[in-house]
Design a protein around this motif. Sequence first.
Motif, mmCIF file in Angstrom:
data_model
loop_
_atom_site.group_PDB
_atom_site.id
_atom_site.type_symbol
_atom_site.label_atom_id
_atom_site.label_comp_id
_atom_site.label_asym_id
_atom_site.label_seq_id
_atom_site.Cartn_x
_atom_site.Cartn_y
_atom_site.Cartn_z
ATOM 1 N N UNK A 64 -3.325 22.616 -8.135
ATOM 2 C CA UNK A 64 -2.159 22.592 -7.243
ATOM 3 C C UNK A 64 -2.501 22.832 -5.776
ATOM 4 N N UNK A 65 -3.671 23.406 -5.498
ATOM 5 C CA UNK A 65 -4.116 23.607 -4.111
ATOM 6 C C UNK A 65 -4.876 22.406 -3.571
ATOM 7 N N UNK A 66 -5.053 21.368 -4.395
ATOM 8 C CA UNK A 66 -5.707 20.155 -3.931
ATOM 9 C C UNK A 66 -7.208 20.177 -4.017
ATOM 10 N N UNK A 67 -7.774 21.061 -4.834
ATOM 11 C CA UNK A 67 -9.238 21.162 -4.973
ATOM 12 C C UNK A 67 -9.696 20.301 -6.145
ATOM 13 N N UNK A 82 -0.862 30.032 -8.092
ATOM 14 C CA UNK A 82 -1.774 29.480 -9.085
ATOM 15 C C UNK A 82 -3.213 29.884 -8.789
ATOM 16 N N UNK A 83 -3.638 29.708 -7.554
ATOM 17 C CA UNK A 83 -5.052 29.974 -7.254
ATOM 18 C C UNK A 83 -5.383 31.459 -7.258
ATOM 19 N N UNK A 118 -1.358 19.618 -13.521
ATOM 20 C CA UNK A 118 -1.090 18.343 -12.846
ATOM 21 C C UNK A 118 0.369 18.271 -12.401
ATOM 22 N N UNK A 119 1.257 18.751 -13.262
ATOM 23 C CA UNK A 119 2.681 18.800 -12.899
ATOM 24 C C UNK A 119 2.898 19.740 -11.716
ATOM 25 N N UNK A 120 2.304 20.916 -11.799
ATOM 26 C CA UNK A 120 2.495 21.923 -10.748
ATOM 27 C C UNK A 120 1.974 21.438 -9.407
ATOM 28 N N UNK A 121 0.961 20.568 -9.427
ATOM 29 C CA UNK A 121 0.427 20.031 -8.171
ATOM 30 C C UNK A 121 1.488 19.244 -7.414
ATOM 31 N N UNK A 150 -11.166 26.007 -12.199
ATOM 32 C CA UNK A 150 -10.998 24.702 -11.554
ATOM 33 C C UNK A 150 -9.625 24.101 -11.858
ATOM 34 N N UNK A 151 -9.125 24.370 -13.063
ATOM 35 C CA UNK A 151 -7.780 23.900 -13.426
ATOM 36 C C UNK A 151 -6.743 24.575 -12.533
ATOM 37 N N UNK A 152 -6.912 25.870 -12.304
ATOM 38 C CA UNK A 152 -5.939 26.633 -11.528
ATOM 39 C C UNK A 152 -5.934 26.240 -10.048
ATOM 40 N N UNK A 153 -6.979 25.570 -9.592
ATOM 41 C CA UNK A 153 -7.055 25.150 -8.195
ATOM 42 C C UNK A 153 -6.469 23.758 -7.959
#
Length: 563
Positions: A69-72, A344-345, A506-509, A64-67
């Motif tokens: 940056x994809x807005x999930x 990331x995802x 959060x930064x990568x998002x 869930x953390x890795x998702x």
Amino acid sequence: MGGECKYSCETATQTLAWIQAIIDFITPYTFLINPHVVNFFKDRLWENVDKEWIDCLRTEHIQNILLIPSGVVQDHWPTSLKVFILKLQSMVIHREKEDLQMILPGLKMVSLNSVLAQGMNLKKKHEVEVLSAVVSSIANSVRAHTIVDVGAGQGYLAQVLSFQYQHSVVAIDACSHHGSVTDARAERIKKYYAAQMRKSGSGMQSLNGPKTITSRVLSTDILKDLTKMTLDRNDNEQYRLKGGNQADNGKLHYAKYANERTSSVLAGLHACGDLSVTMLKTFLECKEVKAVVSIGCCYNLLSEEGFGDAGSPCGYPMSHALRSTGLSLGKSARDLACQSAERWKSLEMDAGINNFELHAFRAAFQMVLSKYYPEVMINTPSIGRKGKALRRRHQRRSVESQLYLKDNTSSSLSTELSHKYYLSEHFADGILGSTVERQALSSKVRYNERAGCGQTKSEDKYSLFRNFCESGLGHLGIGPSHSIDFQEIWKEAEPFCDIIGPYWSLRAALGPLLETLILLDRLLFLQEQGSALEAYLLPVFDPNLSPRNMAIIAKKIGTDLNS
């Protein structure tokens, strides 16, 4: 699911409104954008983030953390966190590949044969196959005589445009070796096609490879002069600037000039940093250039107003409207714009947590440097960027392996390959030296499913961290020092290791949003010229294969810019 982009950039007014919305959104989050993750422990960066967000995410499942940056988002997350991620995602430009044949009438996509594709990995083959068709379509639509491949590298795109699509092509690159490789490869391709024509009895047709020019494109003036050169299609001579790669008092001296001018299209496949900007400016300033197809990359290498030489042209911002806002990004934000949500995802759980723990080691190592070797941080600002080429090579291999394994092997093997790649990527970034140390860490570190929280015993983690630091110091030319209290440093950092993954995600998002801002600035720069041209952004590659997949395409449709 992530939010859908609700903005448009069909007109300058719409593009500016989108840019302003991004500026309004990111302004309160400079505490996430401006710092570097290597300073996570040293500057206690997590203390700037909403405590409710951190408390929630530090125990969240790694997938869930890795998702993020994809807005999930997840239902149980704090409302303010979900609003942040979804609103951010609603402003990110749509990156899924379009149906290009619907958008570009007359486009004909042709698969590359084994001879043209020789030497290309899966990513490069995909990019060249797609972009050559797009550029050919644009060149035909403006009836251009010549295509100029800017930053041509080893000439893959130029050769496909020349041999497969039968265009007159000039390949420009700063490296003379690349020019020689392009010519040698073109000769091999030419021999293949000649043999095929003899076998088929179709008669010998004219076979002309791309002409090569070795030159550093330092300014629009240089690129304008290069595009004005008309090369004889039957002359395979490689052109270089006399006197090396430098301009003499702003004037270029060529081995050969032509009397007549020709129309051209500028094409750039991941033209690095300011080179993409120079292409767009040359398109406007040079009447011979009728169209441009530019796919940029390396936003970290862009020059920025206020961060370079006073009075020199800068790569960001380009548009008058964005310059008037006074918004500065800075290198950290431009670095962040290179982040890819797709990458990331695609991370497996173990690889993702290894990623975060290696960031923790690197950030703790920064504390060692800060305390014991502060002069190194001042004199060697890029210590965390070592091994970039190695990371990219592993990255390409990983993508190709996973696509192959998807249809041919078990998911467990795919996971293992992904795991090994990301270890290699971040060891390179964290200045780990020997293969033995990499293998040792790879075999020892095993994790559970929480974000950044390993099952490795504390003493084992300390041992790994110490090995990391000693290897890093050796890489920097610093011998072992008995005065360093590694255990004290690790004791200070370890309680917060499980926060670095959430913080970094959060930064990568924000990365795709910052890239959107940079791309919209370039588009608005073209739109500000009025009705004399048409310009648009188009996702041309599969973002899972090629994250920098947005092409800026512009064509002159009037005479205002040609006077």
